[in-house]
Design a protein around this motif. Structure first.
Motif, mmCIF file in Angstrom:
data_model
loop_
_atom_site.group_PDB
_atom_site.id
_atom_site.type_symbol
_atom_site.label_atom_id
_atom_site.label_comp_id
_atom_site.label_asym_id
_atom_site.label_seq_id
_atom_site.Cartn_x
_atom_site.Cartn_y
_atom_site.Cartn_z
ATOM 1 N N GLY A 1 38.455 49.340 -49.372
ATOM 2 C CA GLY A 1 39.544 49.563 -48.417
ATOM 3 C C GLY A 1 40.259 50.881 -48.617
ATOM 4 O O GLY A 1 40.574 51.590 -47.648
ATOM 5 N N VAL A 2 40.524 51.245 -49.857
ATOM 6 C CA VAL A 2 41.188 52.524 -50.165
ATOM 7 C C VAL A 2 40.151 53.610 -50.401
ATOM 8 O O VAL A 2 40.371 54.777 -50.068
ATOM 9 N N GLY A 3 39.007 53.204 -50.962
ATOM 10 C CA GLY A 3 37.995 54.181 -51.347
ATOM 11 C C GLY A 3 37.431 54.972 -50.174
ATOM 12 O O GLY A 3 37.335 56.206 -50.256
ATOM 13 N N PHE A 4 37.077 54.306 -49.086
ATOM 14 C CA PHE A 4 36.438 55.027 -47.982
ATOM 15 C C PHE A 4 37.353 56.073 -47.336
ATOM 16 O O PHE A 4 36.911 57.204 -47.095
ATOM 17 N N PRO A 5 38.620 55.760 -47.059
ATOM 18 C CA PRO A 5 39.511 56.830 -46.582
ATOM 19 C C PRO A 5 39.638 57.977 -47.591
ATOM 20 O O PRO A 5 39.679 59.149 -47.206
ATOM 21 N N TRP A 6 39.672 57.631 -48.869
ATOM 22 C CA TRP A 6 39.776 58.652 -49.909
ATOM 23 C C TRP A 6 38.516 59.517 -49.954
ATOM 24 O O TRP A 6 38.591 60.739 -50.116
ATOM 25 N N PHE A 7 37.355 58.892 -49.800
ATOM 26 C CA PHE A 7 36.103 59.641 -49.800
ATOM 27 C C PHE A 7 36.068 60.654 -48.648
ATOM 28 O O PHE A 7 35.541 61.759 -48.787
ATOM 29 N N LYS A 8 36.632 60.264 -47.514
ATOM 30 C CA LYS A 8 36.685 61.192 -46.374
ATOM 31 C C LYS A 8 37.611 62.366 -46.675
ATOM 32 O O LYS A 8 37.310 63.518 -46.347
ATOM 33 N N ILE A 9 38.726 62.068 -47.320
ATOM 34 C CA ILE A 9 39.692 63.125 -47.634
ATOM 35 C C ILE A 9 39.079 64.172 -48.574
ATOM 36 O O ILE A 9 39.289 65.375 -48.400
ATOM 37 N N ILE A 10 38.307 63.713 -49.553
ATOM 38 C CA ILE A 10 37.752 64.654 -50.543
ATOM 39 C C ILE A 10 36.386 65.202 -50.112
ATOM 40 O O ILE A 10 35.744 65.932 -50.868
ATOM 41 N N GLY A 11 35.925 64.838 -48.923
ATOM 42 C CA GLY A 11 34.715 65.431 -48.370
ATOM 43 C C GLY A 11 33.401 64.829 -48.807
ATOM 44 O O GLY A 11 32.353 65.474 -48.673
ATOM 45 N N LEU A 12 33.413 63.574 -49.308
ATOM 46 C CA LEU A 12 32.158 62.934 -49.684
ATOM 47 C C LEU A 12 31.473 62.278 -48.484
ATOM 48 O O LEU A 12 30.301 61.916 -48.562
ATOM 49 N N MET A 13 32.191 62.143 -47.362
ATOM 50 C CA MET A 13 31.630 61.534 -46.158
ATOM 51 C C MET A 13 31.766 62.494 -44.961
ATOM 52 O O MET A 13 32.671 63.284 -44.900
#
Length: 585
Positions: A573-585
């Protein structure tokens, strides 16, 4: 000897021992009788002000155990008559081993309390589970040998849960059935006894004994209490984040948790009056031990270098995706959801499994007084400090010079044995160490041969086919695959074994469903650590913390499952938005 005769003999001998003990009320040293009940050890002191405890302990033992107690006391008194008794309060020496042996693992188990061996009802559950699977036809693609070994494995797990006998005894019976039925030869059944992790855990128990016996554990514990001791929650957070700081530097979770933080947490709990030996484990120890263990699974998943099997995930991911996950990528991806878990876990457990003592504003001042009473460090404390420092140093840098985790721990143990800080007799008397070594190695061996015989690959392939045939979008497919990967860990006694058996297949199906390759690889790698929170055998930190005896097995599993739901929700739930912020997605 008849039951009536045994009871009469036991009563007579118990009275004799009680009289002899009362006659020695002015002796300089006290004698402890420890009655070990299941996960708890009840210690009663026979001192000047506690003459009645001899009778109280006698009433709690079975007649057979009373005979052993009385015989042991009689021999002990004869040997000591006319001799000077030498004591050392720092080392906490005890002559209670004979009683501990006689009454071992009897709590919560009527059959054992009555001296009749196994709890027949609980043993029946284990046997029934194994027989039902055994007679059920093996699924297509699974050999009969693999299916029957799976039946024995499940029966052993059920036995470990219901505990008709001590855990080590259940595991040995499982190995015995495996060999008797021809499923495993001796070399296979006992293959895991040459594995590093079980021995590292056992040696960690020995180091912990020296840590507490010398008084070094109390000294450090009192210092921590003097700084953070106004609340149990504050003490727990200090341990959680101390372990998190060391996590990137010590790649062995078993060494980090069992060799450093278990003895520290135990000394801290005992110093605060929470000890299974006195039936006070719920005062704060149950909460502290559970929390520090749970968060250790989080910290081991936050860094590539925090768990020995994490580099395996990196290598397998590179083979599947062609992408090599860097240390920084993994740590950055895990940082935000990991920190949230580290902050929330102690709070959630504070509600779900609260300590009896929550606030102690007077504790820091009392801890400072106790520190002052301890005075300067003793010679044994200095030796223990050196041995532990050398062990930790080798855990950190040993890999670069070819020194493994077990070799590092043996160096520390050697110093303690040679210097006399602890004796080999004391190591032999460390029952939880040998029990943990036995059942953990047995489970590792059976799980490894489930992989070798093809059951685990069959399971992984079946999951891949089912998920692929659903035609789901990658998001729901991701959730299904991750949940199956996570909870299939109940079948494994090793994170490395789980990764080796299933990581590649599950990562491949995620990518085939359209999931982002890098994110999929990192999530599976992180969850390969966190999934160890579910059982008392699933990850290197579980056996030593469970073996401390503060938490019942059923409670351990319930908490593990409940906390796993929270961890998955946070990392997705928190990880996917965070991954987008740091450019992993």
């Amino acid at each position: 000897m008849s039951s009536a005769t045994m009871n009469a003999t036991a009563t007579s001998l118990a009275k004799t021992v009680t009289v002899n003990l009362n006659a020695r009320s002015n002796a300089k040293s006290n004698t402890a009788a420890a009655v070990k009940r299941g996960d708890r050890v009840v210690q009663k002191s026979f001192g000047e002000d506690e003459k009645s405890n001899a009778i109280e302990s006698s009433e709690r033992l079975t007649p057979q155990q009373l005979v052993l107690l009385a015989a042991h006391r009689a021999v002990s008194l004869n040997k000591k008559r006319g001799q000077t008794v030498r004591t050392n309060s720092n080392k906490g020496k005890s002559d209670a081993n004979i009683v501990s042996f006689a009454a071992a693992n009897s709590a919560g188990n009527p059959a054992l309390v009555n001296g009749k061996g196994a709890n027949v009802k609980n043993l029946g559950y284990s046997v029934l589970a194994g027989l039902l699977l055994w007679i059920f036809p093996a699924p297509a693609g699974v050999t009969t040998q693999a299916w029957h070994l799976f039946s024995v494995f499940v029966a052993t797990i059920v036995g470990i849960i219901t505990q008709p006998l001590p855990l080590g005894a259940v595991a040995m019976i499982g190995l015995g059935v495996s060999m008797t039925t021809g499923l495993l030869p001796f070399s296979a059944a006992f293959s895991a006894f040459s594995s590093e992790i079980p021995w590292l855990i056992a040696i960690a128990f020995f180091l912990a004994r020296g840590f507490i016996k010398t008084g070094l554990g109390n000294r450090i514990a009192y210092y921590i209490v003097s700084v953070f001791g106004s609340s149990t929650l504050g003490l727990t957070y200090s341990l959680v984040f101390s372990e998190a700081l060391l996590a990137p530097a010590i790649p062995s979770l078993a060494a980090r948790a069992g060799g450093i933080f278990l003895p520290l947490a135990k000394a801290l709990c005992v110093a605060c009056g929470s000890d299974p030996a006195n039936k006070t484990e719920k005062k704060m120890g149950s909460y502290v031990m559970t929390t520090v263990f749970q968060t250790s699974t989080i910290t081991s998943g936050m860094f590539i270098t925090a768990m020995a099997a994490n580099p395996l995930s990196v290598n397998l991911a590179a083979a599947v995706t062609g992408i090599t996950i860097t240390w920084g990528q993994w740590a950055l991806a895990a940082s935000v959801p990991g920190l949230i878990c580290l902050i929330l876990a102690p709070l959630v457990l504070y509600v779900l499994y609260p300590p009896e003592v929550k606030d102690s504003p007077e504790a820091p001042a009392k801890a400072k007084e106790e520190l002052a009473k301890l005075g300067p460090m003793s010679g044994d404390e200095k030796i223990m400090t050196f041995a532990l420092s050398l062990t930790v140093l080798l855990w950190v840098v040993g890999a670069s010079v070819g020194i493994g985790s077990v070799a590092a721990a043996l160096n520390g143990l050697t110093i303690l044995l040679v210097s006399g800080v602890i004796s080999w007799k004391e190591c032999l008397a460390e029952g939880p160490a040998w029990d943990t070594l036995t059942w953990f190695a047995a489970l590792i061996a059976m799980a490894a041969y489930l992989q070798k015989y093809g059951l685990i690959p069959w399971f992984a392939d079946s999951v891949v086919k089912i998920v692929s045939s659903m035609g789901l979008a990658w998001q729901p497919a991701f959730l299904v695959v991750v949940l199956l990967y996570f909870y299939s860990h109940y079948l494994f006694a090793s994170g490395a074994a789980h990764i080796g058996a299933m990581y590649t297949a599950f990562l491949s199906v995620l990518i085939a469903c359209g999931a982002p390759p890098l994110v999929s690889a990192i999530i599976l790698g992180i969850f390969s650590n966190i999934m160890g929170c579910t059982t008392h055998y699933g990850i290197g930190s579980a056996p030593p913390f469970f073996g401390a005896g503060y938490v019942p097995l059923a409670t351990w599993w319930k908490i593990g499952f409940g906390m796993s739901i929270m961890y998955i929700a946070i990392f997705l739930g928190v990880g996917f938005p965070w991954f987008k912020i740091i450019g992993l997605m």
